[in-house]
Structures are given as structure tokens and as C-alpha cells.
Design a protein around this motif. Structure first.
Motif, PDB file in Angstrom:
ATOM      1  N   LEU A 115     -23.427  11.586  -4.112  1.00 40.70           N
ATOM      2  CA  LEU A 115     -24.321  10.719  -4.887  1.00 40.70           C
ATOM      3  C   LEU A 115     -23.575   9.993  -6.002  1.00 40.70           C
ATOM      4  O   LEU A 115     -23.838   8.807  -6.262  1.00 40.70           O
ATOM      5  CB  LEU A 115     -25.471  11.538  -5.467  1.00 40.70           C
ATOM      6  N   ALA A 116     -22.641  10.660  -6.648  1.00 38.89           N
ATOM      7  CA  ALA A 116     -21.860  10.014  -7.707  1.00 38.89           C
ATOM      8  C   ALA A 116     -21.015   8.880  -7.135  1.00 38.89           C
ATOM      9  O   ALA A 116     -20.928   7.794  -7.729  1.00 38.89           O
ATOM     10  CB  ALA A 116     -20.984  11.045  -8.415  1.00 38.89           C
ATOM     11  N   VAL A 117     -20.416   9.106  -5.988  1.00 36.39           N
ATOM     12  CA  VAL A 117     -19.590   8.057  -5.359  1.00 36.39           C
ATOM     13  C   VAL A 117     -20.472   6.897  -4.920  1.00 36.39           C
ATOM     14  O   VAL A 117     -20.127   5.725  -5.130  1.00 36.39           O
ATOM     15  CB  VAL A 117     -18.793   8.648  -4.169  1.00 36.39           C
ATOM     16  N   VAL A 118     -21.616   7.192  -4.328  1.00 36.69           N
ATOM     17  CA  VAL A 118     -22.508   6.113  -3.869  1.00 36.69           C
ATOM     18  C   VAL A 118     -22.999   5.298  -5.049  1.00 36.69           C
ATOM     19  O   VAL A 118     -23.002   4.045  -5.007  1.00 36.69           O
ATOM     20  CB  VAL A 118     -23.683   6.712  -3.059  1.00 36.69           C
ATOM     21  N   PHE A 119     -23.436   5.941  -6.138  1.00 40.07           N
ATOM     22  CA  PHE A 119     -23.916   5.190  -7.297  1.00 40.07           C
ATOM     23  C   PHE A 119     -22.803   4.388  -7.955  1.00 40.07           C
ATOM     24  O   PHE A 119     -23.028   3.276  -8.450  1.00 40.07           O
ATOM     25  CB  PHE A 119     -24.582   6.113  -8.314  1.00 40.07           C
ATOM     26  N   SER A 120     -21.584   4.913  -7.975  1.00 39.71           N
ATOM     27  CA  SER A 120     -20.482   4.132  -8.545  1.00 39.71           C
ATOM     28  C   SER A 120     -20.178   2.919  -7.679  1.00 39.71           C
ATOM     29  O   SER A 120     -19.863   1.838  -8.201  1.00 39.71           O
ATOM     30  CB  SER A 120     -19.240   5.002  -8.727  1.00 39.71           C
ATOM     31  N   ARG A 121     -20.292   3.069  -6.369  1.00 37.53           N
ATOM     32  CA  ARG A 121     -20.062   1.911  -5.478  1.00 37.53           C
ATOM     33  C   ARG A 121     -21.166   0.867  -5.650  1.00 37.53           C
ATOM     34  O   ARG A 121     -20.903  -0.328  -5.625  1.00 37.53           O
ATOM     35  CB  ARG A 121     -20.024   2.356  -4.011  1.00 37.53           C
ATOM     36  N   ILE A 122     -22.386   1.329  -5.837  1.00 39.34           N
ATOM     37  CA  ILE A 122     -23.487   0.379  -6.042  1.00 39.34           C
ATOM     38  C   ILE A 122     -23.299  -0.380  -7.354  1.00 39.34           C
ATOM     39  O   ILE A 122     -23.509  -1.607  -7.414  1.00 39.34           O
ATOM     40  CB  ILE A 122     -24.842   1.131  -6.025  1.00 39.34           C
ATOM     41  N   GLN A 123     -22.855   0.300  -8.399  1.00 37.40           N
ATOM     42  CA  GLN A 123     -22.628  -0.370  -9.678  1.00 37.40           C
ATOM     43  C   GLN A 123     -21.477  -1.352  -9.567  1.00 37.40           C
ATOM     44  O   GLN A 123     -21.539  -2.455 -10.133  1.00 37.40           O
ATOM     45  CB  GLN A 123     -22.342   0.659 -10.774  1.00 37.40           C
ATOM     46  N   GLN A 124     -20.430  -1.006  -8.829  1.00 32.71           N
ATOM     47  CA  GLN A 124     -19.313  -1.946  -8.648  1.00 32.71           C
ATOM     48  C   GLN A 124     -19.775  -3.155  -7.844  1.00 32.71           C
ATOM     49  O   GLN A 124     -19.363  -4.293  -8.103  1.00 32.71           O
ATOM     50  CB  GLN A 124     -18.155  -1.253  -7.924  1.00 32.71           C
ATOM     51  N   TYR A 125     -20.634  -2.948  -6.853  1.00 35.26           N
ATOM     52  CA  TYR A 125     -21.134  -4.056  -6.037  1.00 35.26           C
ATOM     53  C   TYR A 125     -22.042  -4.958  -6.866  1.00 35.26           C
ATOM     54  O   TYR A 125     -22.009  -6.196  -6.706  1.00 35.26           O
ATOM     55  CB  TYR A 125     -21.888  -3.480  -4.827  1.00 35.26           C
ATOM     56  N   ASN A 126     -22.848  -4.405  -7.766  1.00 35.28           N
ATOM     57  CA  ASN A 126     -23.749  -5.214  -8.603  1.00 35.28           C
ATOM     58  C   ASN A 126     -22.980  -6.015  -9.642  1.00 35.28           C
ATOM     59  O   ASN A 126     -23.471  -7.041 -10.111  1.00 35.28           O
ATOM     60  CB  ASN A 126     -24.797  -4.315  -9.302  1.00 35.28           C
ATOM     61  N   ARG A 127     -21.810  -5.587 -10.066  1.00 38.32           N
ATOM     62  CA  ARG A 127     -21.014  -6.317 -11.048  1.00 38.32           C
ATOM     63  C   ARG A 127     -20.416  -7.589 -10.453  1.00 38.32           C
ATOM     64  O   ARG A 127     -20.114  -8.521 -11.171  1.00 38.32           O
ATOM     65  CB  ARG A 127     -19.895  -5.430 -11.589  1.00 38.32           C
ATOM     66  N   LEU A 128     -20.233  -7.579  -9.168  1.00 37.13           N
ATOM     67  CA  LEU A 128     -19.610  -8.758  -8.542  1.00 37.13           C
ATOM     68  C   LEU A 128     -20.503  -9.907  -8.462  1.00 37.13           C
ATOM     69  O   LEU A 128     -21.369 -10.414  -8.593  1.00 37.13           O
ATOM     70  CB  LEU A 128     -19.109  -8.396  -7.134  1.00 37.13           C
TER      71      LEU A 128
END
Length: 128
Positions: A115-128
Motif C-alpha cells: 500500500l505504501a508503494v502504491v500510494f507513493s506511485r499514485i502521488q508521483q503520477y499526480n505530480r506529473l
């Protein structure tokens, strides 16, 4: 059907009879009572509470439920005064509980990491 001898009471008084005057004999002799203590029966553990906890909260691959079944069998053997059978079922229940706790803890930690990895990937995707 108990395996240990029961307490024995021996009355050392004279049997009923008549004394020289024709009155019934009374004697106040000592009464000897012997108690034989049974050997202590080992009390093997059955791990029912631990198995119930694992069944409710930590049940990977149904190991908690299987441990609960073996725990109940161990308790039944203990009530039936079969300490060897209770001990063998108790050991199996203990090992299954250990496996259930280890696998449950590892899966919980793995779920947090995923879950931590998935949420970090979602936050990185939203920053783009």
C-alpha cells in the motif's frame, strides 16, 4: 473408571455386644482413616484461546481454524484423562498457531509495504 485408589476408612471400634451387666457395649476407640493421594496427572496445554484468536484475526490458509480443531481435540483428550493424546494434539495446535501468527504477521507487513508503494506511485503520477 478412575485410575487411582479411593480413600479407605477403617473403624477400630468393638463390634456390638453386651457387657456383663446386660447393657449394650459402648466403646470409644480410635478411628483410623487412611487417605492415599493420587499421583498428579500432568496437565498438557491445549492452546484454545490462542487458536480462537488466530481463527478470528489471523487466519492465513485457514491455519487458525485447523489449530482450533486440534485445540478442541486436545481439550477433549484432557477431559477424557488421556494426557499422551492431549499432549500430541496440543503440540500440533501450538505449531499451527505459530505458523498462523508468522504468516499473518508477514502478510500484514507485506500489505502495508504494498500500500505504501502504491500510494507513493499514485502521488508521483499526480505530480506529473
Amino acid at each position: 473408571m478412575e485410575n487411582y485408589p479411593q480413600p479407605i476408612s477403617i473403624n477400630m471400634q468393638q463390634p456390638y455386644g453386651r457387657n456383663g451387666a446386660g447393657a449394650p457395649m459402648t466403646s470409644f476407640g480410635p478411628t483410623v482413616t487412611t487417605f492415599i493421594q493420587p499421583e498428579p496427572v500432568p496437565n498438557p496445554q491445549d492452546f484454545v484461546l490462542w487458536s480462537f484468536f488466530n481463527t478470528m484475526f489471523c487466519n492465513p490458509f485457514c491455519l487458525g481454524f485447523i489449530a482450533l480443531v486440534f485445540s478442541v481435540k486436545a481439550r477433549d483428550k484432557k477431559i477424557a484423562r488421556d494426557p499422551e493424546g492431549a499432549k500430541s494434539f496440543g503440540i500440533v495446535a501450538k505449531n499451527l498457531n505459530i505458523a498462523a501468527v508468522c504468516l499473518g504477521t508477514l502478510s500484514f507487513i507485506l500489505a502495508i509495504v504494498v500500500l505504501a508503494v502504491v500510494f507513493s506511485r499514485i502521488q508521483q503520477y499526480n505530480r506529473l
